[in-house]
Design a protein around this motif. Structure first.
Motif, PDB file in Angstrom:
ATOM      1  N   SER A   1      48.354  51.733  19.731  1.00  0.00           N
ATOM      2  CA  SER A   1      47.740  52.511  18.644  1.00  0.00           C
ATOM      3  C   SER A   1      48.435  53.870  18.476  1.00  0.00           C
ATOM      4  CB  SER A   1      46.250  52.705  18.906  1.00  0.00           C
ATOM      5  OG  SER A   1      46.020  53.554  20.015  1.00  0.00           O
ATOM      6  N   LEU A   2      48.931  54.428  19.576  1.00  0.00           N
ATOM      7  CA  LEU A   2      49.638  55.711  19.489  1.00  0.00           C
ATOM      8  C   LEU A   2      50.916  55.594  18.672  1.00  0.00           C
ATOM      9  CD1 LEU A   2      49.343  57.258  23.087  1.00  0.00           C
ATOM     10  CD2 LEU A   2      48.037  57.832  21.029  1.00  0.00           C
ATOM     11  N   ILE A   3      51.725  54.557  18.964  1.00  0.00           N
ATOM     12  CA  ILE A   3      52.982  54.455  18.201  1.00  0.00           C
ATOM     13  C   ILE A   3      52.726  53.983  16.768  1.00  0.00           C
ATOM     14  CG2 ILE A   3      54.411  54.115  20.251  1.00  0.00           C
ATOM     15  CD1 ILE A   3      54.596  51.149  19.477  1.00  0.00           C
ATOM     16  N   ALA A   4      51.576  53.314  16.543  1.00  0.00           N
ATOM     17  CA  ALA A   4      51.239  52.913  15.176  1.00  0.00           C
ATOM     18  C   ALA A   4      50.856  54.121  14.327  1.00  0.00           C
ATOM     19  CB  ALA A   4      50.098  51.897  15.190  1.00  0.00           C
ATOM     20  N   GLU A   5      50.095  55.052  14.921  1.00  0.00           N
ATOM     21  CA  GLU A   5      49.600  56.210  14.177  1.00  0.00           C
ATOM     22  C   GLU A   5      50.514  57.425  14.291  1.00  0.00           C
ATOM     23  OE1 GLU A   5      47.096  56.159  12.186  1.00  0.00           O
ATOM     24  OE2 GLU A   5      46.330  54.166  12.685  1.00  0.00           O
ATOM     25  N   TYR A   6      51.200  57.559  15.429  1.00  0.00           N
ATOM     26  CA  TYR A   6      52.001  58.761  15.681  1.00  0.00           C
ATOM     27  C   TYR A   6      53.399  58.378  16.178  1.00  0.00           C
ATOM     28  CZ  TYR A   6      47.263  60.644  15.680  1.00  0.00           C
ATOM     29  OH  TYR A   6      45.978  60.958  15.349  1.00  0.00           O
ATOM     30  N   GLY A   7      53.992  57.407  15.512  1.00  0.00           N
ATOM     31  CA  GLY A   7      55.282  56.886  15.953  1.00  0.00           C
ATOM     32  C   GLY A   7      56.408  57.897  15.912  1.00  0.00           C
ATOM     33  N   SER A   8      56.240  58.966  15.146  1.00  0.00           N
ATOM     34  CA  SER A   8      57.288  59.993  15.076  1.00  0.00           C
ATOM     35  C   SER A   8      57.177  61.011  16.202  1.00  0.00           C
ATOM     36  CB  SER A   8      57.223  60.723  13.728  1.00  0.00           C
ATOM     37  OG  SER A   8      55.963  61.366  13.575  1.00  0.00           O
ATOM     38  N   GLU A   9      56.112  60.940  16.986  1.00  0.00           N
ATOM     39  CA  GLU A   9      55.911  61.864  18.093  1.00  0.00           C
ATOM     40  C   GLU A   9      56.591  61.341  19.357  1.00  0.00           C
ATOM     41  OE1 GLU A   9      54.510  64.820  18.187  1.00  0.00           O
ATOM     42  OE2 GLU A   9      53.991  64.799  16.053  1.00  0.00           O
ATOM     43  N   PRO A  10      57.486  62.108  19.979  1.00  0.00           N
ATOM     44  CA  PRO A  10      58.134  61.656  21.210  1.00  0.00           C
ATOM     45  C   PRO A  10      57.141  61.292  22.315  1.00  0.00           C
ATOM     46  CG  PRO A  10      59.263  63.576  20.342  1.00  0.00           C
ATOM     47  CD  PRO A  10      58.026  63.410  19.532  1.00  0.00           C
ATOM     48  N   SER A  11      56.028  62.012  22.389  1.00  0.00           N
ATOM     49  CA  SER A  11      55.045  61.731  23.432  1.00  0.00           C
ATOM     50  C   SER A  11      54.457  60.328  23.276  1.00  0.00           C
ATOM     51  CB  SER A  11      53.916  62.766  23.404  1.00  0.00           C
ATOM     52  OG  SER A  11      54.398  64.041  23.710  1.00  0.00           O
ATOM     53  N   ALA A  12      54.207  59.916  22.043  1.00  0.00           N
ATOM     54  CA  ALA A  12      53.660  58.583  21.803  1.00  0.00           C
ATOM     55  C   ALA A  12      54.652  57.507  22.244  1.00  0.00           C
ATOM     56  CB  ALA A  12      53.316  58.409  20.325  1.00  0.00           C
ATOM     57  N   VAL A  13      55.920  57.717  21.907  1.00  0.00           N
ATOM     58  CA  VAL A  13      56.954  56.752  22.316  1.00  0.00           C
ATOM     59  C   VAL A  13      57.085  56.728  23.833  1.00  0.00           C
ATOM     60  CG1 VAL A  13      59.415  56.197  22.166  1.00  0.00           C
ATOM     61  CG2 VAL A  13      58.199  57.025  20.143  1.00  0.00           C
ATOM     62  N   ALA A  14      57.032  57.908  24.458  1.00  0.00           N
ATOM     63  CA  ALA A  14      57.175  57.999  25.912  1.00  0.00           C
ATOM     64  C   ALA A  14      56.023  57.285  26.616  1.00  0.00           C
ATOM     65  CB  ALA A  14      57.240  59.449  26.346  1.00  0.00           C
ATOM     66  N   ILE A  15      54.794  57.461  26.127  1.00  0.00           N
ATOM     67  CA  ILE A  15      53.636  56.811  26.749  1.00  0.00           C
ATOM     68  C   ILE A  15      53.743  55.303  26.619  1.00  0.00           C
ATOM     69  CG2 ILE A  15      51.139  56.486  26.551  1.00  0.00           C
ATOM     70  CD1 ILE A  15      50.992  59.481  25.766  1.00  0.00           C
ATOM     71  N   TYR A  16      54.133  54.833  25.437  1.00  0.00           N
ATOM     72  CA  TYR A  16      54.277  53.382  25.241  1.00  0.00           C
ATOM     73  C   TYR A  16      55.373  52.835  26.144  1.00  0.00           C
ATOM     74  CZ  TYR A  16      54.704  48.868  22.977  1.00  0.00           C
ATOM     75  OH  TYR A  16      54.730  47.506  22.736  1.00  0.00           O
ATOM     76  N   SER A  17      56.509  53.509  26.175  1.00  0.00           N
ATOM     77  CA  SER A  17      57.627  53.045  26.991  1.00  0.00           C
ATOM     78  C   SER A  17      57.246  52.998  28.469  1.00  0.00           C
ATOM     79  CB  SER A  17      58.830  53.963  26.800  1.00  0.00           C
ATOM     80  OG  SER A  17      59.237  54.016  25.453  1.00  0.00           O
ATOM     81  N   ALA A  18      56.542  54.038  28.924  1.00  0.00           N
ATOM     82  CA  ALA A  18      56.145  54.091  30.326  1.00  0.00           C
ATOM     83  C   ALA A  18      55.189  52.957  30.668  1.00  0.00           C
ATOM     84  CB  ALA A  18      55.492  55.440  30.629  1.00  0.00           C
ATOM     85  N   ALA A  19      54.260  52.652  29.759  1.00  0.00           N
ATOM     86  CA  ALA A  19      53.301  51.566  30.021  1.00  0.00           C
ATOM     87  C   ALA A  19      54.019  50.227  30.178  1.00  0.00           C
ATOM     88  CB  ALA A  19      52.275  51.492  28.883  1.00  0.00           C
ATOM     89  N   VAL A  20      54.959  49.938  29.284  1.00  0.00           N
ATOM     90  CA  VAL A  20      55.689  48.671  29.369  1.00  0.00           C
ATOM     91  C   VAL A  20      56.562  48.645  30.620  1.00  0.00           C
ATOM     92  CG1 VAL A  20      57.365  47.165  28.235  1.00  0.00           C
ATOM     93  CG2 VAL A  20      55.652  48.357  26.872  1.00  0.00           C
ATOM     94  N   ALA A  21      57.190  49.774  30.939  1.00  0.00           N
ATOM     95  CA  ALA A  21      58.038  49.838  32.138  1.00  0.00           C
ATOM     96  C   ALA A  21      57.218  49.625  33.405  1.00  0.00           C
ATOM     97  CB  ALA A  21      58.769  51.172  32.197  1.00  0.00           C
ATOM     98  N   VAL A  22      56.019  50.202  33.465  1.00  0.00           N
ATOM     99  CA  VAL A  22      55.150  50.008  34.632  1.00  0.00           C
ATOM    100  C   VAL A  22      54.724  48.555  34.747  1.00  0.00           C
ATOM    101  CG1 VAL A  22      52.887  50.558  35.610  1.00  0.00           C
ATOM    102  CG2 VAL A  22      54.337  52.384  34.732  1.00  0.00           C
ATOM    103  N   LEU A  23      54.332  47.946  33.630  1.00  0.00           N
ATOM    104  CA  LEU A  23      53.946  46.536  33.655  1.00  0.00           C
ATOM    105  C   LEU A  23      55.107  45.663  34.120  1.00  0.00           C
ATOM    106  CD1 LEU A  23      51.877  44.341  33.137  1.00  0.00           C
ATOM    107  CD2 LEU A  23      52.483  44.413  30.696  1.00  0.00           C
ATOM    108  N   GLY A  24      56.301  45.946  33.623  1.00  0.00           N
ATOM    109  CA  GLY A  24      57.476  45.196  34.052  1.00  0.00           C
ATOM    110  C   GLY A  24      57.794  45.409  35.520  1.00  0.00           C
TER     111      GLY A  24
END
Length: 211
Positions: free
Chosen positions: A108-131
């Motif tokens: 939802s963060l990258i959907a609503e605030y995709g231009s914000e680096p923090s939103a991209v960083a949080i999404y990337s970190a979540a996927v990296a942790v899951l992986g």
């Protein structure tokens, strides 16, 4: 040759753990789409404007659907030959399911605030942790052959690890880079397509050579 002994007590067959994973992934995928909707009573112009505004949400949904589907598939492949689980396998699986269940939030963060680096960083970190959790779980099952009906062949394990490792590296690198070059860093995720294709081709050749 001595038979390796289990460092932890065996806690039964994996069926209930796999069923739990199926349920969590199904719910997480459902939650991805729950907010994709249009308000009622729109005129034609407003309808088309609102529909256009939904595109980032649809894109974020599609991305996370592919991510979760890939992790669910790999989780199933991992447990195909497993006959017993121990405490470490259960803990890693539950930790991974917790992160998978959380993924709708960074989506939802990258959907609503995709231009914000923090939103991209949080999404990337979540996927990296899951992986990373899935990567560790694979290592555990590979290095504890008593959990499986037959030991996981080294070449097959290497192919799985390479595939998961590529995902972890790509998303982990995106998190800090998003603060340096902005949200356009997400296009770097596309590098996973040729990398995973090459790993799949290599894995297929390895499998045929072992027949």
């Amino acid at each position: 040759m001595t038979t390796p002994t289990a460092p932890e007590p065996l806690l039964g067959r994996p069926e209930r753990l796999v069923a739990l994973a199926d349920g969590v992934y199904a719910i997480a995928i459902t939650l991805l789409a729950i907010d994709i909707k249009l308000p009622d009573g729109l005129d034609s112009a407003e309808f088309h404007r609102q529909l256009h505004d939904l595109l980032p949400q649809v894109g974020a949904y599609a991305l996370s659907f592919l991510v979760l589907a890939a992790f669910w598939r790999d989780h199933h492949r991992l447990f195909l030959g497993v006959r017993q689980v121990d405490g470490l396998v259960i803990r890693l699986t539950l930790f991974g399911l917790g992160v998978a269940a959380l993924l709708p939030f960074p989506t939802s963060l990258i959907a609503e605030y995709g231009s914000e680096p923090s939103a991209v960083a949080i999404y990337s970190a979540a996927v990296a942790v899951l992986g990373s959790i899935q990567f560790t779980l694979l290592l555990v099952v590979w290095k504890r052959p008593w959990l499986r009906v037959a030991p996981l062949p080294d070449r097959e394990a290497h192919a799985y690890l390479a595939d998961l490792g590529a995902t972890v590296v790509a998303f982990a690198a995106t998190a800090p880079l998003s603060f340096l070059i902005g949200s356009r860093v997400v296009w770097g995720w596309l590098v996973l397509l040729p990398v995973k294709f090459a790993i799949g081709r290599w894995s297929g050749r390895v499998s045929r050579s072992d027949v």
